[in-house]
Structure formats: C-alpha cells, structure tokens
Design a protein around this motif. Structure first.
Motif, PDB file in Angstrom:
ATOM      1  N   LYS A   1       0.849  -1.194   0.000  1.00 54.10           N
ATOM      2  CA  LYS A   1       0.000   0.000   0.000  1.00 54.10           C
ATOM      3  C   LYS A   1       0.878   1.234   0.000  1.00 54.10           C
ATOM      4  CE  LYS A   1      -4.018   1.985   2.405  1.00 54.10           C
ATOM      5  NZ  LYS A   1      -4.809   1.954   3.666  1.00 54.10           N
ATOM      6  N   VAL A   2       0.341   2.330  -0.547  1.00 59.08           N
ATOM      7  CA  VAL A   2       1.007   3.637  -0.508  1.00 59.08           C
ATOM      8  C   VAL A   2       0.047   4.639   0.114  1.00 59.08           C
ATOM      9  CG1 VAL A   2       2.125   5.448  -1.848  1.00 59.08           C
ATOM     10  CG2 VAL A   2       2.287   3.077  -2.608  1.00 59.08           C
ATOM     11  N   GLU A   3       0.556   5.486   1.004  1.00 58.03           N
ATOM     12  CA  GLU A   3      -0.258   6.517   1.633  1.00 58.03           C
ATOM     13  C   GLU A   3       0.522   7.827   1.690  1.00 58.03           C
ATOM     14  OE1 GLU A   3      -1.753   5.327   5.435  1.00 58.03           O
ATOM     15  OE2 GLU A   3      -3.540   4.431   4.533  1.00 58.03           O
ATOM     16  N   SER A   4      -0.190   8.886   2.058  1.00 54.39           N
ATOM     17  CA  SER A   4       0.422  10.216   2.107  1.00 54.39           C
ATOM     18  C   SER A   4       0.597  10.680   3.547  1.00 54.39           C
ATOM     19  CB  SER A   4      -0.460  11.220   1.362  1.00 54.39           C
ATOM     20  OG  SER A   4      -1.730  11.322   1.987  1.00 54.39           O
ATOM     21  N   HIS A   5       1.624  11.476   3.773  1.00 58.94           N
ATOM     22  CA  HIS A   5       1.807  12.209   5.033  1.00 58.94           C
ATOM     23  C   HIS A   5       2.323  13.591   4.670  1.00 58.94           C
ATOM     24  CE1 HIS A   5       2.095  11.204   9.528  1.00 58.94           C
ATOM     25  NE2 HIS A   5       0.941  10.785   9.082  1.00 58.94           N
ATOM     26  N   ASN A   6       1.582  14.254   3.783  1.00 60.34           N
ATOM     27  CA  ASN A   6       2.064  15.481   3.155  1.00 60.34           C
ATOM     28  C   ASN A   6       2.088  16.671   4.104  1.00 60.34           C
ATOM     29  OD1 ASN A   6       2.090  13.853   0.876  1.00 60.34           O
ATOM     30  ND2 ASN A   6       0.186  14.682   0.050  1.00 60.34           N
ATOM     31  N   HIS A   7       0.936  17.047   4.618  1.00 59.55           N
ATOM     32  CA  HIS A   7       0.872  18.242   5.461  1.00 59.55           C
ATOM     33  C   HIS A   7       1.705  18.113   6.739  1.00 59.55           C
ATOM     34  CE1 HIS A   7      -2.994  20.155   3.558  1.00 59.55           C
ATOM     35  NE2 HIS A   7      -2.038  19.905   2.702  1.00 59.55           N
ATOM     36  N   PRO A   8       1.625  16.971   7.447  1.00 58.45           N
ATOM     37  CA  PRO A   8       2.474  16.861   8.644  1.00 58.45           C
ATOM     38  C   PRO A   8       3.960  17.002   8.331  1.00 58.45           C
ATOM     39  CG  PRO A   8       0.778  15.163   8.651  1.00 58.45           C
ATOM     40  CD  PRO A   8       0.724  15.819   7.308  1.00 58.45           C
ATOM     41  N   SER A   9       4.379  16.549   7.145  1.00 54.65           N
ATOM     42  CA  SER A   9       5.804  16.586   6.811  1.00 54.65           C
ATOM     43  C   SER A   9       6.279  17.989   6.460  1.00 54.65           C
ATOM     44  CB  SER A   9       6.099  15.631   5.649  1.00 54.65           C
ATOM     45  OG  SER A   9       5.793  14.307   6.011  1.00 54.65           O
ATOM     46  N   TYR A  10       5.385  18.854   6.072  1.00 58.36           N
ATOM     47  CA  TYR A  10       5.772  20.241   5.833  1.00 58.36           C
ATOM     48  C   TYR A  10       5.887  20.985   7.164  1.00 58.36           C
ATOM     49  CZ  TYR A  10       5.809  25.008   4.020  1.00 58.36           C
ATOM     50  OH  TYR A  10       6.158  26.303   3.729  1.00 58.36           O
ATOM     51  N   VAL A  11       4.960  20.688   8.074  1.00 59.62           N
ATOM     52  CA  VAL A  11       4.966  21.357   9.371  1.00 59.62           C
ATOM     53  C   VAL A  11       6.165  20.919  10.201  1.00 59.62           C
ATOM     54  CG1 VAL A  11       3.681  21.631  11.530  1.00 59.62           C
ATOM     55  CG2 VAL A  11       2.457  21.621   9.348  1.00 59.62           C
ATOM     56  N   GLU A  12       6.422  19.619  10.222  1.00 55.50           N
ATOM     57  CA  GLU A  12       7.498  19.051  11.026  1.00 55.50           C
ATOM     58  C   GLU A  12       8.159  17.944  10.208  1.00 55.50           C
ATOM     59  OE1 GLU A  12      10.017  19.170  13.572  1.00 55.50           O
ATOM     60  OE2 GLU A  12       8.270  20.071  14.534  1.00 55.50           O
ATOM     61  N   PRO A  13       9.122  18.294   9.346  1.00 63.77           N
ATOM     62  CA  PRO A  13       9.605  17.336   8.343  1.00 63.77           C
ATOM     63  C   PRO A  13      10.063  15.996   8.891  1.00 63.77           C
ATOM     64  CG  PRO A  13      10.391  19.531   7.809  1.00 63.77           C
ATOM     65  CD  PRO A  13       9.731  19.632   9.149  1.00 63.77           C
ATOM     66  N   TYR A  14      10.848  15.996   9.951  1.00 61.86           N
ATOM     67  CA  TYR A  14      11.378  14.719  10.451  1.00 61.86           C
ATOM     68  C   TYR A  14      10.258  13.820  10.970  1.00 61.86           C
ATOM     69  CZ  TYR A  14      14.247  11.254  12.815  1.00 61.86           C
ATOM     70  OH  TYR A  14      14.803  10.060  13.207  1.00 61.86           O
ATOM     71  N   GLN A  15       9.474  14.328  11.912  1.00 65.73           N
ATOM     72  CA  GLN A  15       8.437  13.493  12.514  1.00 65.73           C
ATOM     73  C   GLN A  15       7.307  13.206  11.536  1.00 65.73           C
ATOM     74  OE1 GLN A  15       8.658  11.840  15.117  1.00 65.73           O
ATOM     75  NE2 GLN A  15      10.288  12.814  16.303  1.00 65.73           N
ATOM     76  N   GLY A  16       6.972  14.169  10.687  1.00 69.49           N
ATOM     77  CA  GLY A  16       5.915  13.928   9.711  1.00 69.49           C
ATOM     78  C   GLY A  16       6.250  12.770   8.795  1.00 69.49           C
ATOM     79  N   ALA A  17       7.497  12.755   8.292  1.00 71.21           N
ATOM     80  CA  ALA A  17       7.912  11.682   7.392  1.00 71.21           C
ATOM     81  C   ALA A  17       8.100  10.368   8.140  1.00 71.21           C
ATOM     82  CB  ALA A  17       9.204  12.076   6.682  1.00 71.21           C
ATOM     83  N   ALA A  18       8.701  10.432   9.321  1.00 75.74           N
ATOM     84  CA  ALA A  18       8.946   9.211  10.101  1.00 75.74           C
ATOM     85  C   ALA A  18       7.640   8.509  10.447  1.00 75.74           C
ATOM     86  CB  ALA A  18       9.719   9.551  11.373  1.00 75.74           C
ATOM     87  N   THR A  19       6.653   9.265  10.894  1.00 79.87           N
ATOM     88  CA  THR A  19       5.390   8.640  11.284  1.00 79.87           C
ATOM     89  C   THR A  19       4.583   8.206  10.064  1.00 79.87           C
ATOM     90  OG1 THR A  19       4.420  10.863  11.527  1.00 79.87           O
ATOM     91  CG2 THR A  19       5.249   9.788  13.515  1.00 79.87           C
ATOM     92  N   GLY A  20       4.867   8.796   8.900  1.00 85.73           N
ATOM     93  CA  GLY A  20       4.273   8.280   7.673  1.00 85.73           C
ATOM     94  C   GLY A  20       4.738   6.861   7.397  1.00 85.73           C
ATOM     95  N   VAL A  21       6.037   6.614   7.600  1.00 83.68           N
ATOM     96  CA  VAL A  21       6.576   5.260   7.447  1.00 83.68           C
ATOM     97  C   VAL A  21       5.968   4.334   8.493  1.00 83.68           C
ATOM     98  CG1 VAL A  21       8.662   3.836   7.554  1.00 83.68           C
ATOM     99  CG2 VAL A  21       8.728   6.070   6.423  1.00 83.68           C
ATOM    100  N   GLY A  22       5.920   4.793   9.743  1.00 85.67           N
ATOM    101  CA  GLY A  22       5.367   3.960  10.807  1.00 85.67           C
ATOM    102  C   GLY A  22       3.931   3.567  10.551  1.00 85.67           C
ATOM    103  N   GLY A  23       3.136   4.519  10.056  1.00 81.00           N
ATOM    104  CA  GLY A  23       1.723   4.241   9.806  1.00 81.00           C
ATOM    105  C   GLY A  23       1.512   3.219   8.709  1.00 81.00           C
TER     106      GLY A  23
END
Length: 750
Positions: free
Chosen positions: A101-123
């Motif tokens: 599956k592929v999903e987005s974590h776009n807005h969180p990653s702009y606000v807080e790049p490290y955690q937004g992207a990291a939690t996108g992977v975790g999710g």
C-alpha cells in the motif's frame, strides 16, 4: 469540551453549543450528526464524528469517483484482498501472499519534516502488520519545492532523515521511490510512503470485531497529546498563514517501539490468538473502535479509563482523537487473553483490555462510569457525508495545451546539443538521487536483489526457489496538468514498464492520489479525469487497484500543486537470479531501442530545464504497446536474451543511457536512426520504450522475438569505451557525465 458531557445530559440539553466548526465539521454535517443520533452529540461523539468524517478519513469528496476502481476492475485470480481493508493482498505463488500500500503524510511533513515523514513510514508499516504480514521493504515517492529554494533545504533533509531514521531502525530496506522538484510543491511538499509485507495465504487477517464476549485489547505505546486530530484534520484543509500553527498536530514516532510491536503482533498471529485487528493511525482510537465494530457482527463496549496514558490530563475527547503512534487494537477470545497479554509482556509492549464485543449493534464508550458515546458504529466509520463536488474543465486548459513545446528553440549544432544534454543530466529531476538513497539501508535483511537507482526494487520472498516481488512507484505532475486522463495513465504505464524491465510480471497496483482543494471545480475536474484514466488503464493492463490513498487540499492559499497521481505497481518473478539490472556490465553488447520515438516534448524535462516551459500535450500513451513491451522484457529476462534493460521516461534516451553507463562503468557509442533528429533521439519522452543491452550471441534470437510479436526494435549502438558518444554530434567522458549527474543535488543542498 467538557468531560461532563454524557449521553443522558446531551438528550436533556439540546441547545448546548458545541465547537463543531473548530473541529472541522461543516454546519450541514453537524446537523446530520444530530439527525443520526436524534439529539445533539456529546463532546466525545462530536470528536469521533469530526475526525472520522474528515476528508482524510471519509473520502467524502472522492469516494463517488473511486467506485470506478471496483466497477472497472479486471478479472484476476491473483487478487486475494481488495479495496476496503488496511492494505490489498495478492497471490504471488508457492502459497505466498504479498500485501502492499502507498499513503500520504504530506501536510504533517511540511509542518514538522522529520516526525511527519517518520510517522508516515510507521503508519504504513502498521497497515501491513494489520493484514497479518511481516513487513519486508518500504518505498518513498517524494515531491519537493524548487531545488534551489531556501525552504527546500529545511524540508528535504528533515524528510529524508525521518524516513531513513525510522525505516533503518525497523530494519526494513528502502528499495524504491522518487524525488521530484517543482516550484508548485513549494508550500506543500508530497511525502508518500509505501510498504510491502509477505505472509502465507492462511495468515491473512482482517479488521473486524466478531464474537460477543471477545475482548478488545489496546496494545503498544501509551496515548499522549501528540497528534490530536493530526493527519485526520491537518490533511483536510489547505495551508493558510492566517491560521494558528499546526505543529502540535504532528505525531511523534518511536521506531524501536514499533519494532517490538511488529514482533509481538506476528507472534500472536502465529499462535492464532487474534480474531480481528486494526492499527491506530489517522483518527486513532475513534477509527479503530468504530471500524472494528462496524466491520464485525455485533457492537462494542469500551472503558476509556483503561486506556494507558502518557498524559493524565487528557480529556476523553482528546484520548479519542489522539493519533499517538505505535498502537494497535486486537479482538481476542476470552480464553486466549492471558496468552496474548503474556506475549505482549515478553516483548515489553504495554497491553490493556479496554472493552469487549457485545451482541448489540451500538458502540458504547464509558468514562468515569458514565456513558459518553452511544452510536451506530457504521454511521461513524462508513456512512459519513458523500459529496458530488461540482467540476468542469478549466477555462485555461485549452490555452495550456495549445502552447506547444514543439515550437521552442532547439539546439542548432552538436556543441549546443552537448551543452543542453549536460544541463538536462545535471538538473535535479534527472540527476542522481544518491544523496537521498545513501541515507537509507537498502540491503538490510539480506533479501534485497535490486534497489535504487534500478527501475524497480526487488525482494526475494523464498530463498530456496528464488521467488521474488518487484515494486516501482511513478507519477508526473507536469504531464497530468497538461492532460489529467493521459497523465494518470502515463504514471501507470511507467511503473508497469519499470517493473517489467527488471523481468517481473506486473500484478496489481496501489495508488496515492495527490490533488489540490476539491472545493475548486478545476481541481475536482483534474481528479475526476485522473481517476477515470487510471481505472480505464488498469482494466486494459489487467492490474487491479488493491487500495491506496487520496490526499486532497494540497495547496497553499489559492495555489494548488500540479495534480499528482502516484502509482505503485507490484510484480512477481519466479526466480530473482534471472532479474535484469540496468547497468551495462560488458563491452561489446549491442544496444537496442524498443518502441517508437516521436517528437514529444510537452511536459518534458528538456522544456522545463532549458526553457522553463510547461505547455502542449504530454506524450501519447498506448497501453497495448506497453503490455507488449512488458511481455518482451519479461521473456527476454527469463530466457537470458538481455543483460541490461532500462525504461525511457524523464529525460528520454539521454537519461537512460547515461544512468546505465554510469551504473556499469562502461561507455556507449550511439548512432542516430534514420528519420530522427539527434535532438529527438536523445530527448524525446515518448512512452512505451526501453533500452536493452543484448549479447551478440543473442541478437538473432532477440530480434526474431521482437519481429514475431510486432515490437519495433532498432539497433542504436554498442557498449564500448569510457565515454558517451553520439556519432556525428558530440562525446562526453564518463568522468564528466558522473560529475554532472552526481554532484547536482549535493551542490544545491550544501
């Protein structure tokens, strides 16, 4: 919101004002909640409806169009689990199933790049676990703003560090993805994350709560204040500088906790302890409880006091809305609860019985002994608003398409062509992405057989037989802006072609559909056309959509991103030892260009880099030709007729031959075919093409196969020397090519 709100109090106080607007609900949506309940909602109920009816969770603007993926789904025996579950599942043979599956974590990653992207992977990894599979790899399609913009230097390093840090700590190889720069993503980067998992057929698990008396167990990390309404509400509106900071809404990840969660869950699955399971991602406990109950055969009672907390001051509404990471919810038979909890303790995972399945049809949640939620779970999870958003072809679309890139000034001499070739090769969208991929562990676990910069990542599934799977993600927002229907099909075609180039047979797709505000009829038209194009294309290629993600409101103010459907194609290969890499490994091999090259420059890298131009039509797409090309590439790989293969896409033949030369450390001499200019030969981005290196001993067999199947195959050169030479035009040494190709992104970010 007051913790004193209870169902009984709500019935007796119909006129109490609740902050429905602040939670993202529209007035008519709030009135509908009142109609469903026959009263005003409690504060906790309002919290649940607000996150579950958000655009991110309910797909209220898109689901009427997404139905095409089911209505037009091709018939295939490979699909085991389709749209509607945490992730799709396909049969890859030998009793193995693969979920992806592929999903987005776009807005969180702009606000807080490290955690937004990291939690996108975790999710996305938890979605894979929830299906019963062991995660084996991740991929990361990324879109950033202009490469030379100061804010890109803030966002990109943080995003890459977050993806690498989380994935590396989980021990998951990152085997594929993309990095595209464009000014349209400046205030709204796209951080899409994908994952693949492997299981046996009998190990598939679904998200449902069945069996009255079965216990509901929340396990994993404690619930905190981070991520309250995070992805669910943050991704359901546009960025606006006049609104308060969204930083507190970004979740915080702990990959070491997630690793324990993976092992704990898989051991519980192995012992057949779990009836149903759901990860806690967007909308947190609101989603897990309502979806499990809605998909099951009964109701559910939950004691919110029993939820383990990191912050004892959280209100029940905040507990229900929290999107704290590394949490899952399992439904377990009473006789197996003790063993389930023992496994959690073994892995140092906090686990608590927070409720049970009932024989009714209501989701009831209690706090301090009072009932604070009493709803039909289907109305929360599956019966949210459905919008028929107005859409119309934009007034500017005809003028955009009429601004043909074919009218742009072309290089007049070989020297000019050489100079423009180097500009293209050193442009951020064509240049080596090693600065990014070197931060990822691509080979952990020892089953990676292909990874970036190969056309597709490939993972070994069975060490004894060599069975493997390949995955590629692709998308081109410039093409899709010029023609959304064709652009979506080009994304599908390129990912399909990338998988086939490695020798794997494409089976199915997942998608991540990134668009601007659905309240803009122009954007909604782009979305509708792209979905139609993708559904038609999947039907024609025989690759069903197994699931995916819609990400809307990707814009800042009135400026929307280019419409960007990202397509992930999964393929299967009988024996990874017969894979085809992209590197030119041996001198003397003959270079054949498969497919037809036309004068197609609309949306091309050349038009962007040399002329800063976007206009005209994208390359034409011929899906039957793509299917034929795929069959040739797969057969040639299986039968040992080619030693290297590389698809042609962004940057045309120039980019493909350069990457294959540098990957293998050998040069190439090219001859421009009759009827083509050297410019079109090198820089056209016509679809349905690939470059292959054929051993001389296999030339006759290979060309006979292409001729018998009707695929144009033109001999265009030979692997030779230490330079790229286009006879009669120019030559560039491998050293100069390498400098141009590998230094561009590090120089921009230094």
């Amino acid at each position: 919101m007051s913790v004193l709100d209870t169902v009984k109090h709500a019935e007796q106080t119909p006129d109490v004002e609740l902050p429905w607007k602040a939670l993202g609900l529209k007035e008519d949506e709030y009135q509908r909640v009142r109609e469903i309940l026959g009263r005003r909602p409690t504060g906790a109920e309002l919290a649940m409806y607000s996150v579950m009816w958000s655009e991110h969770c309910s797909y209220k603007s898109s689901k009427v169009h997404l139905k095409q993926f089911g209505a037009k789904a091709p018939k295939t025996d490979a699909l085991l689990v389709g749209i509607g579950e945490n992730a799709g599942v396909v049969d890859v043979g030998e009793g193995y199933a693969v979920t992806f599956k592929v999903e987005s974590h776009n807005h969180p990653s702009y606000v807080e790049p490290y955690q937004g992207a990291a939690t996108g992977v975790g999710g996305i990894v938890r979605d894979i676990i929830a299906m019963g599979a062991r995660p084996v790899a991740v991929v990361d399609p990324l879109r950033m703003g202009a490469a030379d913009h100061p804010d890109t230097k803030r966002v990109l390093p943080g995003v890459v560090a977050g993806i690498g840090g989380y994935g590396n700590c989980l021990g998951l190889p990152n085997i594929g993805g993309e990095l595209v720069f464009d000014a349209c993503y400046q205030g709204n980067p796209l951080v899409n994350a994908g994952a693949i998992g492997v299981m046996r057929h009998e190990d598939i698990h679904l998200a449902k709560a069945s069996g009255a008396g079965n216990k509901v167990i929340l396990y994993g990390a404690r619930t905190g204040g981070d991520g309250i309404g995070g992805a669910s509400i943050l991704a359901s509106e546009t960025f606006d500088a006049t609104k308060p900071s969204k930083r507190p809404a970004v979740q915080v990840g702990d990959p070491f906790q997630e690793k324990l969660l993976i092992e704990c869950t898989l051991e519980a699955f192995a012992e057949k302890l779990v009836v149903g399971i759901q990860d806690l991602g967007a909308a947190g406990l609101s989603c897990a409880t309502s979806e499990l109950a809605s998909n099951g055969s009964g109701g559910m009672r939950v004691e919110l006091d029993d939820v383990p907390l990191r912050d004892s001051t959280l209100s029940p509404e905040e507990i229900l809305m929290s999107e704290s990471q590394e949490r899952m919810c399992a439904v377990v038979e009473p006789a197996k609860v003790e063993r389930f909890l023992a496994i959690c303790e073994k892995w140092d995972v906090i686990a608590t019985v927070v409720g049970e399945v009932t024989d009714g049809d209501r989701l009831e949640i209690f706090w301090h002994g009072e009932k604070i939620v009493d709803v039909d779970p289907r109305t929360v999870a599956h019966e949210g608003p459905t919008y028929q958003r107005p859409y119309a072809r934009p007034a500017w679309q005809d003028a955009l398409q009429a601004d043909d890139a074919g009218a742009l000034a072309r290089p007049a001499t070989g020297d000019e062509l050489r100079a423009q070739a180097l500009r293209v090769l050193s442009s951020p969208n064509v240049a080596s992405k090693a600065w990014v991929t070197d931060q990822y562990d691509r080979f952990v676990q020892g089953n990676t057989v292909l990874a970036q910069p190969e056309d597709a990542g490939m993972i070994r599934v069975n060490e004894e037989t060599g069975l493997g799977v390949a995955i590629a993600t692709d998308g081109n927002g410039r093409y899709t802006k010029l023609d959304p229907y064709t652009g979506a099909q080009l994304a599908l075609a390129e990912a399909y072609r990338n998988v086939a180039a490695t020798g794997a047979k494409p089976l199915a797709i997942s998608d991540c559909l990134n668009f601007g505000s659905p309240e803009d009829p122009d954007v909604m038209w782009q979305f509708v056309e792209a979905v139609r194009g993708l559904a038609d294309g999947c039907l024609q290629l025989g690759t069903p959509v197994t699931g995916g993600n819609v990400s809307l409101y990707n814009q800042t103010g009135e400026a929307a991103i280019h419409p960007t459907p990202v397509v992930a194609v999964l393929g299967v290969i009988d024996d990874v030892a017969r894979r085809t890499p992209m590197a030119f490994a041996d001198e003397g091999h003959l270079l054949y260009l498969l497919g037809e090259t036309r004068e197609e420059f609309g949306g091309s890298v050349w038009s962007q880099v040399v002329h800063d131009h976007l206009g005209g039509l994208p390359p034409a797409v011929d899906l039957e030709r793509e299917r034929l090309l795929g069959e040739i590439l797969i057969s040639a790989s299986r039968d040992g007729m080619v030693d290297a293969a590389h698809d042609l896409s962004d940057g045309g033949l120039l980019a493909a031959v350069t990457e294959s030369c540098l990957r293998g450390g050998h040069g190439a001499r090219l001859v421009v075919p009759d009827g083509l200019s050297a410019f079109a030969f090198l820089l056209s981005e016509s679809a349905g093409r690939a470059l292959v290196a054929v051993p001389r001993s296999e030339e006759l067999r290979f060309t006979d196969m292409c001729g018998a199947r009707g695929l144009p195959a033109t001999r265009v050169g030979v692997v030779d020397g230490q330079e790229l030479e286009v006879q009669g035009e120019f030559a560039i040494s491998l050293a100069e090519l390498s400098e141009a190709h590998h230094s561009a992104i590090p120089n921009l970010l230094s």
